[in-house]
Design a protein around this motif. Structure first.
Motif, PDB file in Angstrom:
ATOM      1  N   ALA A 129     -86.088 -74.730  -9.649  1.00 11.26           N
ATOM      2  CA  ALA A 129     -85.455 -75.159  -8.396  1.00 11.26           C
ATOM      3  C   ALA A 129     -84.201 -74.369  -8.064  1.00 11.26           C
ATOM      4  O   ALA A 129     -83.937 -74.096  -6.899  1.00 11.26           O
ATOM      5  CB  ALA A 129     -85.123 -76.650  -8.457  1.00 11.26           C
ATOM      6  N   ALA A 130     -83.418 -74.015  -9.075  1.00 14.72           N
ATOM      7  CA  ALA A 130     -82.104 -73.444  -8.791  1.00 14.72           C
ATOM      8  C   ALA A 130     -81.775 -72.215  -9.627  1.00 14.72           C
ATOM      9  O   ALA A 130     -80.648 -71.739  -9.585  1.00 14.72           O
ATOM     10  CB  ALA A 130     -81.042 -74.518  -9.011  1.00 14.72           C
ATOM     11  N   GLY A 131     -82.716 -71.725 -10.382  1.00 16.99           N
ATOM     12  CA  GLY A 131     -82.438 -70.549 -11.194  1.00 16.99           C
ATOM     13  C   GLY A 131     -81.655 -70.899 -12.440  1.00 16.99           C
ATOM     14  O   GLY A 131     -81.508 -72.064 -12.795  1.00 16.99           O
ATOM     15  N   GLU A 132     -81.169 -69.854 -13.097  1.00 19.41           N
ATOM     16  CA  GLU A 132     -80.446 -70.056 -14.348  1.00 19.41           C
ATOM     17  C   GLU A 132     -79.348 -69.016 -14.460  1.00 19.41           C
ATOM     18  O   GLU A 132     -79.583 -67.828 -14.248  1.00 19.41           O
ATOM     19  CB  GLU A 132     -81.416 -69.918 -15.524  1.00 19.41           C
ATOM     20  N   ASP A 133     -78.137 -69.476 -14.784  1.00 16.66           N
ATOM     21  CA  ASP A 133     -77.013 -68.587 -15.028  1.00 16.66           C
ATOM     22  C   ASP A 133     -77.282 -67.874 -16.352  1.00 16.66           C
ATOM     23  O   ASP A 133     -77.521 -68.523 -17.375  1.00 16.66           O
ATOM     24  CB  ASP A 133     -75.722 -69.408 -15.092  1.00 16.66           C
ATOM     25  N   GLU A 134     -77.236 -66.556 -16.341  1.00 14.57           N
ATOM     26  CA  GLU A 134     -77.548 -65.787 -17.544  1.00 14.57           C
ATOM     27  C   GLU A 134     -76.572 -66.045 -18.686  1.00 14.57           C
ATOM     28  O   GLU A 134     -76.900 -65.805 -19.848  1.00 14.57           O
ATOM     29  CB  GLU A 134     -77.581 -64.295 -17.222  1.00 14.57           C
ATOM     30  N   SER A 135     -75.393 -66.560 -18.376  1.00 11.29           N
ATOM     31  CA  SER A 135     -74.406 -66.824 -19.420  1.00 11.29           C
ATOM     32  C   SER A 135     -74.600 -68.198 -20.077  1.00 11.29           C
ATOM     33  O   SER A 135     -73.873 -68.545 -20.997  1.00 11.29           O
ATOM     34  CB  SER A 135     -72.992 -66.725 -18.846  1.00 11.29           C
ATOM     35  N   VAL A 136     -75.597 -68.957 -19.614  1.00 12.27           N
ATOM     36  CA  VAL A 136     -75.832 -70.306 -20.127  1.00 12.27           C
ATOM     37  C   VAL A 136     -77.189 -70.348 -20.820  1.00 12.27           C
ATOM     38  O   VAL A 136     -78.186 -69.844 -20.301  1.00 12.27           O
ATOM     39  CB  VAL A 136     -75.815 -71.336 -18.970  1.00 12.27           C
ATOM     40  N   ASP A 137     -77.211 -70.961 -22.004  1.00 10.17           N
ATOM     41  CA  ASP A 137     -78.462 -71.123 -22.748  1.00 10.17           C
ATOM     42  C   ASP A 137     -78.973 -72.547 -22.525  1.00 10.17           C
ATOM     43  O   ASP A 137     -78.525 -73.479 -23.175  1.00 10.17           O
ATOM     44  CB  ASP A 137     -78.227 -70.863 -24.235  1.00 10.17           C
ATOM     45  N   LEU A 138     -79.898 -72.704 -21.569  1.00 10.58           N
ATOM     46  CA  LEU A 138     -80.443 -74.036 -21.293  1.00 10.58           C
ATOM     47  C   LEU A 138     -81.303 -74.561 -22.436  1.00 10.58           C
ATOM     48  O   LEU A 138     -81.634 -75.738 -22.472  1.00 10.58           O
ATOM     49  CB  LEU A 138     -81.272 -74.022 -20.005  1.00 10.58           C
ATOM     50  N   ASP A 139     -81.665 -73.685 -23.374  1.00 14.21           N
ATOM     51  CA  ASP A 139     -82.464 -74.126 -24.513  1.00 14.21           C
ATOM     52  C   ASP A 139     -81.595 -74.631 -25.658  1.00 14.21           C
ATOM     53  O   ASP A 139     -82.104 -75.117 -26.656  1.00 14.21           O
ATOM     54  CB  ASP A 139     -83.364 -72.982 -24.999  1.00 14.21           C
ATOM     55  N   GLY A 140     -80.280 -74.550 -25.500  1.00  9.43           N
ATOM     56  CA  GLY A 140     -79.360 -75.036 -26.519  1.00  9.43           C
ATOM     57  C   GLY A 140     -79.117 -76.536 -26.379  1.00  9.43           C
ATOM     58  O   GLY A 140     -79.843 -77.241 -25.685  1.00  9.43           O
ATOM     59  N   ASP A 141     -78.080 -77.009 -27.038  1.00  9.43           N
ATOM     60  CA  ASP A 141     -77.718 -78.429 -27.013  1.00  9.43           C
ATOM     61  C   ASP A 141     -76.887 -78.694 -25.750  1.00  9.43           C
ATOM     62  O   ASP A 141     -75.670 -78.563 -25.755  1.00  9.43           O
ATOM     63  CB  ASP A 141     -76.919 -78.785 -28.268  1.00  9.43           C
ATOM     64  N   ILE A 142     -77.583 -79.037 -24.669  1.00 10.48           N
ATOM     65  CA  ILE A 142     -76.900 -79.191 -23.371  1.00 10.48           C
ATOM     66  C   ILE A 142     -76.847 -80.634 -22.878  1.00 10.48           C
ATOM     67  O   ILE A 142     -76.360 -80.882 -21.788  1.00 10.48           O
ATOM     68  CB  ILE A 142     -77.583 -78.330 -22.292  1.00 10.48           C
ATOM     69  N   LEU A 143     -77.340 -81.582 -23.656  1.00  8.40           N
ATOM     70  CA  LEU A 143     -77.424 -82.967 -23.172  1.00  8.40           C
ATOM     71  C   LEU A 143     -76.125 -83.495 -22.592  1.00  8.40           C
ATOM     72  O   LEU A 143     -76.140 -84.216 -21.596  1.00  8.40           O
ATOM     73  CB  LEU A 143     -77.905 -83.900 -24.283  1.00  8.40           C
ATOM     74  N   ASP A 144     -75.002 -83.159 -23.203  1.00  5.91           N
ATOM     75  CA  ASP A 144     -73.719 -83.695 -22.752  1.00  5.91           C
ATOM     76  C   ASP A 144     -72.836 -82.642 -22.083  1.00  5.91           C
ATOM     77  O   ASP A 144     -71.639 -82.859 -21.899  1.00  5.91           O
ATOM     78  CB  ASP A 144     -72.986 -84.351 -23.926  1.00  5.91           C
ATOM     79  N   PRO A 153     -71.577 -80.806 -18.850  1.00  8.51           N
ATOM     80  CA  PRO A 153     -71.569 -81.059 -17.398  1.00  8.51           C
ATOM     81  C   PRO A 153     -72.399 -80.018 -16.649  1.00  8.51           C
ATOM     82  O   PRO A 153     -72.403 -78.835 -16.988  1.00  8.51           O
ATOM     83  CB  PRO A 153     -70.094 -80.961 -17.024  1.00  8.51           C
ATOM     84  N   PHE A 154     -73.107 -80.495 -15.615  1.00 10.31           N
ATOM     85  CA  PHE A 154     -73.926 -79.588 -14.812  1.00 10.31           C
ATOM     86  C   PHE A 154     -73.095 -78.446 -14.241  1.00 10.31           C
ATOM     87  O   PHE A 154     -73.577 -77.321 -14.134  1.00 10.31           O
ATOM     88  CB  PHE A 154     -74.633 -80.346 -13.683  1.00 10.31           C
ATOM     89  N   ALA A 155     -71.839 -78.712 -13.888  1.00 11.02           N
ATOM     90  CA  ALA A 155     -70.977 -77.661 -13.341  1.00 11.02           C
ATOM     91  C   ALA A 155     -70.825 -76.513 -14.339  1.00 11.02           C
ATOM     92  O   ALA A 155     -70.835 -75.344 -13.954  1.00 11.02           O
ATOM     93  CB  ALA A 155     -69.619 -78.237 -12.961  1.00 11.02           C
ATOM     94  N   GLU A 156     -70.695 -76.835 -15.628  1.00  9.58           N
ATOM     95  CA  GLU A 156     -70.579 -75.800 -16.664  1.00  9.58           C
ATOM     96  C   GLU A 156     -71.899 -75.057 -16.863  1.00  9.58           C
ATOM     97  O   GLU A 156     -71.911 -73.924 -17.345  1.00  9.58           O
ATOM     98  CB  GLU A 156     -70.119 -76.408 -17.982  1.00  9.58           C
ATOM     99  N   LEU A 157     -73.006 -75.703 -16.514  1.00 13.87           N
ATOM    100  CA  LEU A 157     -74.326 -75.075 -16.627  1.00 13.87           C
ATOM    101  C   LEU A 157     -74.654 -74.237 -15.399  1.00 13.87           C
ATOM    102  O   LEU A 157     -75.671 -73.553 -15.358  1.00 13.87           O
ATOM    103  CB  LEU A 157     -75.406 -76.146 -16.834  1.00 13.87           C
ATOM    104  N   GLY A 158     -73.782 -74.312 -14.384  1.00 14.44           N
ATOM    105  CA  GLY A 158     -73.981 -73.512 -13.181  1.00 14.44           C
ATOM    106  C   GLY A 158     -74.737 -74.214 -12.064  1.00 14.44           C
ATOM    107  O   GLY A 158     -75.227 -73.555 -11.150  1.00 14.44           O
ATOM    108  N   TYR A 159     -74.816 -75.551 -12.098  1.00 13.97           N
ATOM    109  CA  TYR A 159     -75.554 -76.302 -11.079  1.00 13.97           C
ATOM    110  C   TYR A 159     -74.614 -77.209 -10.301  1.00 13.97           C
ATOM    111  O   TYR A 159     -73.849 -77.972 -10.878  1.00 13.97           O
ATOM    112  CB  TYR A 159     -76.670 -77.134 -11.719  1.00 13.97           C
ATOM    113  N   ASP A 160     -74.704 -77.125  -8.972  1.00 14.50           N
ATOM    114  CA  ASP A 160     -73.890 -77.971  -8.108  1.00 14.50           C
ATOM    115  C   ASP A 160     -74.730 -79.138  -7.582  1.00 14.50           C
ATOM    116  O   ASP A 160     -75.906 -79.280  -7.918  1.00 14.50           O
ATOM    117  CB  ASP A 160     -73.280 -77.161  -6.964  1.00 14.50           C
TER     118      ASP A 160
END
Length: 87
Positions: free
Chosen positions: A18-33, A35-42
């Motif tokens: 839906a919104a792509g992925e910031d190359e500096s963020v590893d969405l496959d890591g421990d991201i449960l907690d 913030p979406f803003a730190e993951l690059g999603y508004d």
């Protein structure tokens, strides 16, 4: 309520689609907690994600509730909780 439970794997796939992925963020890591803003999603990206989840899983998500979910853990809880009768 969703016809099946939304998992973190589902959520990260839909986020990417839906919104792509910031190359500096590893969405496959421990991201449960994380913030979406730190993951690059508004908030607009999350509304797009919510729309896809509604179509794919049959979950009903209010725009207000989606806006309040600040982390993937909160978003998963929202997507997987039963919708109150009459909503």
């Amino acid at each position: 309520m969703a016809t099946r439970e939304l998992t973190l794997t589902d959520l990260t796939r839909i986020l990417r689609e839906a919104a792509g992925e910031d190359e500096s963020v590893d969405l496959d890591g421990d991201i449960l907690d994380t913030p979406f803003a730190e993951l690059g999603y508004d908030s607009l990206a999350l509304l797009e994600v919510a729309g896809r989840i509604e179509r794919e899983l049959g979950a009903k998500l209010s725009d207000d509730a989606v806006g309040e979910a600040e982390t993937p853990r909160q978003f998963l809880k929202l997507a997987n909780e039963p919708v109150p009768a009459g909503s």
